[in-house]
Design an enzyme around this catalytic site. Structure first.
Site, short mmCIF file in Angstrom:
data_model
loop_
_atom_site.label_atom_id
_atom_site.label_comp_id
_atom_site.label_asym_id
_atom_site.label_seq_id
_atom_site.Cartn_x
_atom_site.Cartn_y
_atom_site.Cartn_z
N GLY A 166 -121.70 -58.53 -8.32
CA GLY A 166 -122.00 -57.32 -8.68
C GLY A 166 -123.65 -57.35 -8.96
O GLY A 166 -123.99 -58.40 -9.39
N GLY A 203 -117.84 -60.04 -7.57
CA GLY A 203 -117.79 -58.79 -7.16
C GLY A 203 -117.50 -58.45 -5.51
O GLY A 203 -116.80 -57.98 -5.00
N GLU A 226 -117.77 -66.37 -12.82
CA GLU A 226 -118.00 -65.53 -13.98
C GLU A 226 -118.22 -66.20 -15.21
O GLU A 226 -119.14 -65.78 -16.11
CB GLU A 226 -117.07 -64.33 -14.10
CG GLU A 226 -116.82 -63.38 -12.93
CD GLU A 226 -116.41 -64.01 -11.60
OE1 GLU A 226 -115.61 -64.92 -11.83
OE2 GLU A 226 -116.19 -63.19 -10.83
N ASP A 279 -112.81 -61.77 -12.86
CA ASP A 279 -112.25 -60.61 -12.83
C ASP A 279 -112.30 -59.94 -11.51
O ASP A 279 -112.05 -60.74 -10.40
CB ASP A 279 -113.36 -59.63 -13.86
CG ASP A 279 -114.66 -59.50 -13.11
OD1 ASP A 279 -115.14 -60.28 -12.50
OD2 ASP A 279 -115.57 -58.68 -13.58
N LYS A 329 -81.02 -66.71 -40.87
CA LYS A 329 -80.30 -65.73 -40.11
C LYS A 329 -80.23 -66.34 -38.60
O LYS A 329 -79.00 -66.52 -38.02
CB LYS A 329 -80.78 -64.39 -40.18
CG LYS A 329 -79.86 -63.55 -39.22
CD LYS A 329 -81.00 -62.19 -38.92
CE LYS A 329 -81.84 -62.14 -37.95
NZ LYS A 329 -82.46 -60.94 -37.44
P1 NAD Z 1 -88.65 -56.76 -42.14
O1 NAD Z 1 -87.62 -57.07 -42.84
O2 NAD Z 1 -90.15 -56.76 -42.34
O3 NAD Z 1 -88.60 -55.30 -41.21
C1 NAD Z 1 -87.33 -54.69 -40.91
C2 NAD Z 1 -87.33 -53.28 -41.25
O4 NAD Z 1 -86.18 -52.56 -40.75
C3 NAD Z 1 -87.64 -52.72 -42.65
O5 NAD Z 1 -88.82 -52.26 -42.77
C4 NAD Z 1 -86.70 -52.13 -43.17
O6 NAD Z 1 -86.80 -51.08 -44.30
C5 NAD Z 1 -86.15 -51.49 -41.70
N1 NAD Z 1 -84.52 -51.03 -41.78
C6 NAD Z 1 -83.60 -51.70 -42.45
N2 NAD Z 1 -82.52 -50.92 -42.45
C7 NAD Z 1 -82.85 -49.86 -41.54
C8 NAD Z 1 -82.06 -48.84 -41.11
N3 NAD Z 1 -80.64 -48.46 -41.11
N4 NAD Z 1 -82.72 -47.96 -40.34
C9 NAD Z 1 -84.10 -47.98 -39.99
N5 NAD Z 1 -84.83 -49.11 -40.27
C10 NAD Z 1 -84.15 -49.92 -41.25
O7 NAD Z 1 -88.47 -57.69 -40.75
P2 NAD Z 1 -89.40 -58.19 -39.71
O8 NAD Z 1 -89.90 -59.41 -40.17
O9 NAD Z 1 -90.20 -56.98 -39.14
O10 NAD Z 1 -88.45 -58.53 -38.42
C11 NAD Z 1 -87.75 -57.57 -37.76
C12 NAD Z 1 -86.89 -58.30 -36.90
O11 NAD Z 1 -87.70 -59.15 -35.92
C13 NAD Z 1 -85.82 -59.10 -37.26
O12 NAD Z 1 -84.66 -59.24 -36.56
C14 NAD Z 1 -86.37 -60.81 -37.21
O13 NAD Z 1 -85.63 -61.73 -37.00
C15 NAD Z 1 -87.32 -60.39 -35.89
N6 NAD Z 1 -88.38 -61.19 -35.68
C16 NAD Z 1 -89.39 -61.39 -36.82
C17 NAD Z 1 -90.53 -62.13 -36.70
C18 NAD Z 1 -91.47 -62.54 -37.81
O14 NAD Z 1 -92.28 -63.31 -37.87
N7 NAD Z 1 -91.12 -61.58 -38.81
C19 NAD Z 1 -90.46 -62.95 -35.64
C20 NAD Z 1 -89.82 -62.79 -34.50
C21 NAD Z 1 -88.88 -61.98 -34.94
#
Ligand code: NAD
Length: 637
Positions: free
Chosen positions: A64, A113, A136, A144, A584
């Site tokens: 380019g 380019g 680049e 790119d 969990k």
């Molecule tokens: P978090 O607890 O911060 O967020 C979960 C949210 O869901 C909360 O804000 C809560 O108020 C909301 N919630 C609960 N019940 C509800 C309902 N009935 N209706 C609507 N919202 C509702 O958890 P997070 O860290 O954001 O994790 C979310 C998911 O992602 C989990 O399954 C976790 O295992 C997965 N995850 C988390 C991470 C991480 O680093 N935090 C990484 C990978 C995967």
């Protein structure tokens, strides 16, 4: 003579680059003129194919024309460059997708380019003078113009090698690497073009065998060995420890180039490899870099040293070659509303349920990319740019896709009861939470029975990945569902793998997190042992992060405060990923191992340790890396 000649000759749409004194470097006007011609010829029955060639013997197109970009960038006008690159990439994509044959004749230099114009058509012809390269990184950009797509598809680790060294390919190497298709002695090019003009039929191209395989192909084993590392640092270390001529020559080439550009090029290729590899994704990632290259990258300094002052002494950022992962991630973050648009597409309407640690930044990234997002969380949390709905059902009504990011399978099942009846037919329910395989399958069935599509796509990458748009999605569900949400994965993440039918994403996730739980414990107990042996934590990190004990827990999420990249340990172990969520996930993997009759002793031990940490010690409400302070205070008993 103008810079470009565009005409119809016989059955061929003809494009000839006519700036031989400037090695046919592409100007903005040439780029727009080619696009206009391709648009006009697409549905013109008089044009059976397109032939692109160039005047002069030295170059098809050396790249380019960057002088204007430098002048505007130096004056603080970054918008000109951004528009230039966006328009150029749109043209590259049009050539790639063109519905008629595009035949290009690539003598001499075809670089940067020039590759974007010459190497995306259906018949790319090379001869004895051809020298093709993606140089680049030498001026502070990344490969790119769609070149990253071909680099990602090149055999083995050739893409990393070509992208980091700017090595020039002769005809044989260009065909080997996938940048060209056909070798034809240059003496035969004129008559071939005349035949194509006369007949409009590419079957008249008489390919010949390449005289010999190229030097790059001959070094493929060494290239694969040295360039298989995940980062620039890994590649650097293996090259430095090898005294062979090849390794030393390669190091010398790389030392001329911008470390930030090389590190980003490697990251782009790693994000592109895999099933979601498309030209659109390649150009999108390239544009994330180039749109920031003047303001935050090395581009202006690279041009200054190469063509303005010509001192060839660029003062690169990270000149010692150590580029922090955060610097790479910042250059490649989604651009939100400024993202590259190859076509005008109607944006999906999205409902987002669960705006917690992960959900809020994911929803914000979608909103900043221009999607209309309505969010709901009973805790009253919100996310930047996301509209607030009063219930999950309200967020879901009228949405094309509803994303859930919830704590567990029981909550997912209860939320799905409310969502499914509220969603419009044909919409997709995309659950990104980590839940048990049975809940994922039950919710998918419920959605499908109601005429919806369902995808389970848990994520890896933590809150850093959620805010940086670099998550990895592991998806289960139908192909149609996966394809429908792929544009959303592209905004929220760097990679999405379609693992199989409903539940397959969750299966991949719990296996991944079983490894993560065990490696975090191993990393924490090793730090605690190192403390007792009098080893400084920084030294421990420096050694292990580049030795065989390295892992994501050590390198990207170091549990020791003040060591390694920023992580929750630097914030008093306030959760990025809470210990109870790890508990969990380990419970889910043991539940699955039980059902599948799999022997998982390390997973079982990790579960027992996290259970004690969360339920009996002080782990509840802390990050899962707070295992380190737990181990610090303990002896053998
Ligand atoms: P978090 O607890 O911060 O967020 C979960 C949210 O869901 C909360 O804000 C809560 O108020 C909301 N919630 C609960 N019940 C509800 C309902 N009935 N209706 C609507 N919202 C509702 O958890 P997070 O860290 O954001 O994790 C979310 C998911 O992602 C989990 O399954 C976790 O295992 C997965 N995850 C988390 C991470 C991480 O680093 N935090 C990484 C990978 C995967």
């Amino acid at each position: 003579m103008t810079d470009i000649s565009i005409r119809i000759t016989g059955r061929a749409g003809r494009i000839t680059l006519q700036r031989p004194d400037a090695l046919n470097a592409m100007t903005y006007d040439m780029c727009l003129a080619i696009e206009t011609a391709l648009d006009a010829w697409r549905d013109d029955p008089a044009v059976a194919l397109v032939v692109i060639d160039a005047m002069g013997e030295r170059a098809f197109c050396s790249g380019g024309d960057i002088a204007d970009l430098y002048a505007t960038g130096r004056a603080g006008d970054f918008a000109y460059g951004q528009k230039f690159w966006a328009d150029e990439y749109r043209l590259n994509n049009k050539i790639f997708e063109y519905s008629k044959p595009v035949v290009s004749f690539l003598q001499g230099f075809t670089m940067g380019g020039g590759v974007g114009i010459g190497c995306h058509g259906s018949h790319r012809i090379v001869g004895d003078t051809s020298q093709i390269a993606m140089p680049e990184v030498g001026i502070g950009l990344v490969p790119d113009v769609g070149g990253s797509l071909m680099l990602a598809l090149a055999p083995g680790r050739l893409g990393e090698y070509l992208g980091c060294t700017a090595a020039r390919m002769n005809a044989g190497d260009a065909i080997f690497a996938g940048f060209a298709d056909i070798y034809l002695p240059e003496a035969a090019w004129d008559s071939t073009i005349k035949t194509l003009e006369l007949t409009g039929d590419v079957d008249h191209i008489k390919a010949q065998d390449v005289p010999a395989s190229g030097p790059i192909e001959n070094n493929q084993d060494a290239i694969n060995r040295h360039f298989h590392g995940a980062s620039l640092g890994d590649i650097w270390i293996t090259l430095e420890s090898d005294t062979s001529d090849f390794a030393q020559a390669t190091l010398k080439q790389m030392k001329r180039n911008s470390p930030l550009s090389m590190a980003c090029a490697i990251e782009i290729l790693s994000r592109l490899r895999g099933p979601s590899l498309t030209m659109g994704k390649a150009l999108d990632l390239e544009y994330r870099f180039t749109a920031r290259a003047m303001e935050h990258g090395d581009f202006l300094e690279g041009i200054r040293a190469a063509i303005i002052d010509k001192d060839r002494q660029p003062k690169w950022q990270f000149a010692d070659g150590v580029v922090p992962p955060m610097a790479v991630s910042k250059m490649l973050q989604p651009l939100g509303a400024q993202a590259l648009k190859l076509k005008e597409e109607a944006q999906m309407k999205i409902g987002f349920i669960g705006l917690g640690n992960m959900g809020a930044p994911m929803a914000a990234n979608l909103a900043s990319a221009g999607f209309d997002v309505a969010g709901f969380d009973p805790a009253g949390t919100s996310a930047a740019g996301v509209g607030v709905a009063s219930s999950a059902a309200q967020a879901a009504s009228d949405a094309d896709a509803v994303i859930t990011m919830l704590p567990n399978g029981a909550i997912l099942r209860s939320v799905a009861e409310e969502l499914v009846p509220a969603m419009k037919s044909g919409a997709v329910l995309l659950d990104c939470s980590t839940v048990d395989v049975d809940s994922a399958r039950a919710v998918a069935k419920q959605a499908q029975d109601a005429g919806l599509m369902a995808v389970d796509a848990p994520v890896s990458g933590g809150i850093g990945g959620a805010s940086g748009g670099t998550l990895t999605f592991m998806a289960g569900g139908t192909e149609a569902g996966f394809l429908k949400v792929t544009p959303l994965f592209d905004i929220m993440g760097q990679k999405a793998v379609h693992c199989g039918e409903a539940g397959a994403g969750q299966a991949a996730k719990i296996c991944n997190n079983m490894i993560l739980g065990a490696t975090m414990i191993a990393t924490c107990e090793a730090f605690a042992l190192a403390d007792k042996l009098g080893l400084e934590r920084q030294k421990m990190f420096d050694v292990v992060s580049t030795s065989s004990g390295y892992s994501w827990s050590m390198n990207a999420y170091c549990p020791a405060p003040g060591v390694g990249p920023q992580s929750p340990s630097d914030n008093g172990y306030t959760p990025g990923f809470a210990a109870e969520l790890m508990l969990k996930d380990l419970g889910l993997s043991q539940q699955a191992a039980e059902t599948a009759d799999a022997d998982t002793p390390m997973g079982a031990l990790a579960l027992a340790l996290y259970k004690r940490f969360v339920e009996e010690e002080d782990g509840m409400g802390r990050d899962f890396s707070a295992m380190l302070p737990r181990f610090e205070g303990r002896g053998r008993d």
